[in-house]
Design a protein around this motif. Structure first.
Motif, mmCIF file in Angstrom:
data_model
loop_
_atom_site.group_PDB
_atom_site.id
_atom_site.type_symbol
_atom_site.label_atom_id
_atom_site.label_comp_id
_atom_site.label_asym_id
_atom_site.label_seq_id
_atom_site.Cartn_x
_atom_site.Cartn_y
_atom_site.Cartn_z
ATOM 1 N N LYS A 77 2.875 -5.417 -3.327
ATOM 2 C CA LYS A 77 3.803 -5.060 -2.244
ATOM 3 C C LYS A 77 3.365 -5.736 -0.955
ATOM 4 O O LYS A 77 4.179 -6.289 -0.215
ATOM 5 C CB LYS A 77 3.879 -3.545 -2.075
ATOM 6 N N THR A 78 2.065 -5.730 -0.701
ATOM 7 C CA THR A 78 1.509 -6.372 0.488
ATOM 8 C C THR A 78 1.548 -7.894 0.364
ATOM 9 O O THR A 78 2.038 -8.588 1.254
ATOM 10 C CB THR A 78 0.051 -5.911 0.704
ATOM 11 N N ALA A 79 1.039 -8.410 -0.743
ATOM 12 C CA ALA A 79 0.902 -9.861 -0.921
ATOM 13 C C ALA A 79 2.230 -10.596 -0.849
ATOM 14 O O ALA A 79 2.303 -11.702 -0.310
ATOM 15 C CB ALA A 79 0.222 -10.165 -2.258
ATOM 16 N N MET A 104 2.334 -3.815 -19.360
ATOM 17 C CA MET A 104 3.240 -3.309 -18.333
ATOM 18 C C MET A 104 3.581 -4.468 -17.413
ATOM 19 O O MET A 104 2.705 -5.237 -17.006
ATOM 20 C CB MET A 104 2.614 -2.170 -17.533
ATOM 21 N N HIS A 105 4.859 -4.580 -17.086
ATOM 22 C CA HIS A 105 5.347 -5.568 -16.133
ATOM 23 C C HIS A 105 5.332 -4.936 -14.747
ATOM 24 O O HIS A 105 5.831 -3.827 -14.569
ATOM 25 C CB HIS A 105 6.791 -5.962 -16.462
ATOM 26 N N VAL A 106 4.773 -5.638 -13.784
ATOM 27 C CA VAL A 106 4.800 -5.219 -12.389
ATOM 28 C C VAL A 106 5.545 -6.320 -11.640
ATOM 29 O O VAL A 106 5.051 -7.444 -11.533
ATOM 30 C CB VAL A 106 3.370 -5.035 -11.824
ATOM 31 N N MET A 107 6.757 -5.987 -11.160
ATOM 32 C CA MET A 107 7.631 -7.002 -10.574
ATOM 33 C C MET A 107 8.003 -6.643 -9.137
ATOM 34 O O MET A 107 8.807 -5.730 -8.911
ATOM 35 C CB MET A 107 8.895 -7.154 -11.428
ATOM 36 N N PRO A 108 7.403 -7.354 -8.165
ATOM 37 C CA PRO A 108 7.773 -7.125 -6.769
ATOM 38 C C PRO A 108 9.256 -7.439 -6.570
ATOM 39 O O PRO A 108 9.778 -8.398 -7.146
ATOM 40 C CB PRO A 108 6.896 -8.110 -5.996
ATOM 41 N N ARG A 109 9.911 -6.625 -5.750
ATOM 42 C CA ARG A 109 11.348 -6.788 -5.536
ATOM 43 C C ARG A 109 11.666 -6.916 -4.050
ATOM 44 O O ARG A 109 10.971 -6.362 -3.202
ATOM 45 C CB ARG A 109 12.108 -5.576 -6.098
ATOM 46 N N HIS A 110 12.713 -7.668 -3.787
ATOM 47 C CA HIS A 110 13.221 -7.839 -2.425
ATOM 48 C C HIS A 110 14.685 -7.448 -2.399
ATOM 49 O O HIS A 110 15.417 -7.691 -3.369
ATOM 50 C CB HIS A 110 13.024 -9.291 -1.964
ATOM 51 N N THR A 133 -3.727 -16.445 -5.871
ATOM 52 C CA THR A 133 -4.599 -16.403 -4.691
ATOM 53 C C THR A 133 -4.168 -15.300 -3.742
ATOM 54 O O THR A 133 -4.999 -14.530 -3.248
ATOM 55 C CB THR A 133 -4.614 -17.770 -3.976
ATOM 56 N N LYS A 134 -2.873 -15.206 -3.480
ATOM 57 C CA LYS A 134 -2.357 -14.151 -2.574
ATOM 58 C C LYS A 134 -2.614 -12.765 -3.125
ATOM 59 O O LYS A 134 -3.023 -11.862 -2.392
ATOM 60 C CB LYS A 134 -0.844 -14.340 -2.386
ATOM 61 N N LEU A 135 -2.380 -12.584 -4.412
ATOM 62 C CA LEU A 135 -2.546 -11.258 -5.005
ATOM 63 C C LEU A 135 -4.009 -10.878 -5.069
ATOM 64 O O LEU A 135 -4.375 -9.725 -4.761
ATOM 65 C CB LEU A 135 -1.888 -11.225 -6.391
ATOM 66 N N ILE A 136 -4.870 -11.793 -5.425
ATOM 67 C CA ILE A 136 -6.310 -11.511 -5.462
ATOM 68 C C ILE A 136 -6.818 -11.107 -4.075
ATOM 69 O O ILE A 136 -7.579 -10.157 -3.929
ATOM 70 C CB ILE A 136 -7.092 -12.720 -6.028
ATOM 71 N N ALA A 137 -6.349 -11.811 -3.045
ATOM 72 C CA ALA A 137 -6.750 -11.476 -1.679
ATOM 73 C C ALA A 137 -6.265 -10.080 -1.307
ATOM 74 O O ALA A 137 -7.016 -9.288 -0.712
ATOM 75 C CB ALA A 137 -6.200 -12.507 -0.693
ATOM 76 N N ALA A 138 -5.034 -9.747 -1.649
ATOM 77 C CA ALA A 138 -4.495 -8.417 -1.334
ATOM 78 C C ALA A 138 -5.230 -7.323 -2.092
ATOM 79 O O ALA A 138 -5.396 -6.205 -1.576
ATOM 80 C CB ALA A 138 -3.013 -8.377 -1.635
ATOM 81 N N LEU A 139 -5.686 -7.616 -3.296
ATOM 82 C CA LEU A 139 -6.406 -6.616 -4.099
ATOM 83 C C LEU A 139 -7.736 -6.227 -3.475
ATOM 84 O O LEU A 139 -8.260 -5.144 -3.767
ATOM 85 C CB LEU A 139 -6.636 -7.135 -5.513
ATOM 86 N N GLN A 140 -8.293 -7.055 -2.617
ATOM 87 C CA GLN A 140 -9.568 -6.748 -1.975
ATOM 88 C C GLN A 140 -9.482 -5.473 -1.132
ATOM 89 O O GLN A 140 -10.492 -4.798 -0.913
ATOM 90 C CB GLN A 140 -10.038 -7.925 -1.108
ATOM 91 N N ALA A 141 -8.282 -5.143 -0.673
ATOM 92 C CA ALA A 141 -8.084 -3.950 0.143
ATOM 93 C C ALA A 141 -7.934 -2.679 -0.692
ATOM 94 O O ALA A 141 -7.904 -1.579 -0.137
ATOM 95 C CB ALA A 141 -6.843 -4.131 1.028
ATOM 96 N N PHE A 142 -7.827 -2.834 -2.014
ATOM 97 C CA PHE A 142 -7.578 -1.659 -2.861
ATOM 98 C C PHE A 142 -8.726 -1.371 -3.764
ATOM 99 O O PHE A 142 -9.273 -1.775 -4.518
ATOM 100 C CB PHE A 142 -6.292 -1.843 -3.673
#
Length: 142
Positions: A77-79, A104-110, A133-142
Motif C-alpha cells: 500500500k505504501t510502496a 495468496m495473491h496480494v494485488m495493490p489497487r488504484h 526494490t520499492k516493496l523491499i524498502a517499504a517492508l523495512q518499516a513493518f
C-alpha cells in the motif's frame, strides 16, 4: 483430491531451482512478485510447507501465509501508493487455481484502474526489479 506435486513451479522456486523476484522470506513463507501481474506490485505469498491448496494445508501453516500476506499488503500500500488491496486465494482448477502449490495473491489497487486479466502479459524484468526494490524498502518499516 490430487496429491501435491513436488515438481510444481513454486516448489522449484522454493528449492532455488527456478528464479524469482523475492521480496520477503521467513522460516515459513516466501513472497515474490508475479511475473504476469494483474496490477502494479502483484505479489504471491507461498508456504514453505508443501500444500496443494487450502484443503490440505494445516491451519498453522495457513496462518503463516495469511500473516505474510498481511505484511506484504501493508508494505505494498505504501510502496505503490495504493488506494486499496485485493487479496485472493484460489483452490483447485474449478476455483481458478493454476499453480498447484497454495498461494495468496496480494494485488495493490488504484481507483478506477481495473485488474488485468489473468496471465495476460509477462512484465518486463526491469520493471519487476524496480517493483521489488520499492516493496523491499517499504517492508523495512513493518
Amino acid at each position: 483430491m490430487t496429491a501435491y506435486d513436488p515438481n510444481n513451479i513454486f516448489a522449484k522456486i522454493l528449492r532455488g531451482e527456478f528464479p524469482c523476484y523475492k521480496v520477503y522470506e521467513d522460516d515459513h513463507v516466501l513472497a515474490f512478485l508475479d511475473i504476469m501481474p494483474r496490477s502494479t506490485g502483484h505479489t504471491l505469498v507461498i508456504p514453505k510447507a508443501p500444500a496443494r491448496n487450502i484443503f490440505d494445508i494445516t491451519a498453522e501453516d495457513y496462518g503463516h501465509v495469511a500473516r505474510g500476506a498481511h505484511k506484504i499488503a501493508a508494505a505494498a500500500k505504501t510502496a505503490f501508493k495504493a488506494d486499496g488491496m485485493t487479496i485472493g486465494q484460489f483452490s483447485e482448477a474449478s476455483g481458478g487455481q493454476v499453480v498447484f502449490h497454495l498461494h495468496m495473491h496480494v494485488m495493490p489497487r488504484h481507483d478506477d484502474v481495473a485488474l488485468l486479466p489473468p496471465t495476460s502479459r509477462k512484465e518486463d524484468p526491469k520493471v519487476l526489479e524496480d517493483h521489488a526494490t520499492k516493496l523491499i524498502a517499504a517492508l523495512q518499516a513493518f
